[in-house]
Scaffold this active site. Structure first.
Site, PDB file in Angstrom:
ATOM      1  N   VAL A 117      33.327  34.880  43.191  1.00  0.00           N
ATOM      2  CA  VAL A 117      34.468  33.971  43.027  1.00  0.00           C
ATOM      3  C   VAL A 117      35.433  34.387  41.925  1.00  0.00           C
ATOM      4  O   VAL A 117      36.518  33.818  41.820  1.00  0.00           O
ATOM      5  CB  VAL A 117      34.000  32.523  42.749  1.00  0.00           C
ATOM      6  N   TYR A 118      35.067  35.340  41.100  1.00  0.00           N
ATOM      7  CA  TYR A 118      35.987  35.752  40.041  1.00  0.00           C
ATOM      8  C   TYR A 118      37.186  36.448  40.680  1.00  0.00           C
ATOM      9  O   TYR A 118      37.080  37.543  41.233  1.00  0.00           O
ATOM     10  CB  TYR A 118      35.299  36.696  39.054  1.00  0.00           C
ATOM     11  N   SER A 119      38.328  35.763  40.614  1.00  0.00           N
ATOM     12  CA  SER A 119      39.573  36.256  41.230  1.00  0.00           C
ATOM     13  C   SER A 119      39.376  36.553  42.715  1.00  0.00           C
ATOM     14  O   SER A 119      39.943  37.504  43.258  1.00  0.00           O
ATOM     15  CB  SER A 119      40.103  37.493  40.500  1.00  0.00           C
ATOM     16  N   ARG A 120      38.539  35.731  43.358  1.00  0.00           N
ATOM     17  CA  ARG A 120      38.277  35.841  44.802  1.00  0.00           C
ATOM     18  C   ARG A 120      37.941  37.273  45.215  1.00  0.00           C
ATOM     19  O   ARG A 120      38.512  37.833  46.145  1.00  0.00           O
ATOM     20  CB  ARG A 120      39.460  35.328  45.606  1.00  0.00           C
TER      21      ARG A 120
END
Length: 329
Positions: free
Chosen positions: A58-61
């Site tokens: 989920v970090y920066s998708r």
């Protein structure tokens, strides 16, 4: 400060794997840290002799994973690589959570972005009230047997849910979690009450996130001085007279002389303290810039004796929590 001469490695919980006493967190990659800078930070971390890198889908998708993948593709055998699953990665009903359908899809997507065939440590990023823990554990056990994942961990679980997962693993003969990633720092020592004892009892390594308390423990925020506008705390427009903020600023003033006596920055003192806490394996640092990374690496050269630790406890006693709820409340 140079870090390489002080690098040490510790067992990852009850597993046989060994990881460096600092873990490089990649949450800023793809957000405030561009690809070129992300790769340089990873290379500097590895060149300093450390091996533990942590990111999440989920970090920066997914961009963070892509940056990490590009940085380590020629050094994969030197890296103990961790990533996470749970958060929303699409608009569909099965694009989040800890279900079999979500995990099986997301592990393959993460492997592609990371440019690797396996993940050393696969974290369940948060609890999921809608998915039975046995379904999650069966899925993770399947991934380990496939060779896509080597070890499994959980992040920000309350002690009772960690205990439940261990009991289910043992009862059903499934892969066991070997590590927990909780929020932990000098301003929030609440995990010392239940989470730390459970992890120590059942052999889970502890990899704290937020060891610098969103930047509070960097020395950037001082009493009777305006908060820098270009910082995370400065952008929040907090009331400087709020009770917990006053407590934090007073604590910082009391900690600064200890850091100065050690020839360290406040952030180095906070990290050095955490490395020496019972049960802790590797604090997760999250540098946005190379300068921040160099400062964090300097913590490996800060030695704290029993008197130093007592002085710190006198300022911020065990189980302290200055402001806010615990993340699982």
């Amino acid at each position: 400060m140079a870090a390489s001469n002080q690098v040490a490695f510790r067992q990852l919980g009850r597993s046989g794997a060994r990881v460096s006493t600092l873990c490089l967190g990649a949450m800023n990659f793809g957000n405030r840290t561009e690809e070129k800078d992300s790769i340089e930070i990873v290379h500097r971390f590895l060149d300093a002799g450390l091996n533990f890198i942590d990111t999440a889908n989920v970090y920066s998708r997914g961009v963070s994973e892509s940056h990490v993948g590009k940085a380590i593709k020629d050094r994969r055998d030197k890296v103990f690589l961790a990533t996470k699953v749970h958060g929303r990665m699409g608009d569909g009903p099965n694009d989040q959570g800890n279900s079999r359908v979500h995990i099986v899809k997301q592990v393959d997507e993460s492997l592609k972005r990371l440019q690797t065939d396996y993940i050393d440590l696969y974290w369940i990023h948060r609890p999921d009230a809608n998915t039975p823990i046995d379904e999650t554990l069966r899925t993770l056990d399947y991934l380990v047997n496939q060779g896509k994942v080597r070890y499994i961990g959980l992040s920000t679980f309350p002690a009772w849910q960690t205990m439940e997962a261990i009991a289910v693993s043992e009862r059903m003969n499934l892969e066991r979690f070997v590590a927990e990633q909780p929020p932990y720092n000098l301003f929030d020592r609440s995990i010392e009450e239940e989470v730390v004892p459970v992890c120590q009892k059942y052999g889970l390594g502890i990899m704290p996130w937020g060891p610098l308390a969103e930047g509070w423990l960097t020395g950037a925020y001082r009493k009777n001085k305006p908060f820098p506008a270009d910082t995370r705390i400065g952008r929040k427009n907090l009331d400087p007279n709020a009770g917990y903020i006053v407590e934090r600023l007073n604590a910082i003033e009391a900690l600064m002389p200890i850091a100065e006596e050690k020839g360290a920055t406040l952030s180095q003192l906070a990290l050095a303290w955490m490395i020496q806490q019972p049960g802790v394996t590797s604090p997760i640092i999250g540098p946005r810039t190379m300068q921040q990374l160099e400062d964090n690496l300097g913590a490996l050269n800060v030695e704290l004796n029993s008197d130093d630790l007592k002085r710190i406890d006198d300022v911020l006693p065990p189980k302290t929590r200055l402001g806010g709820k615990r993340h699982w409340e």
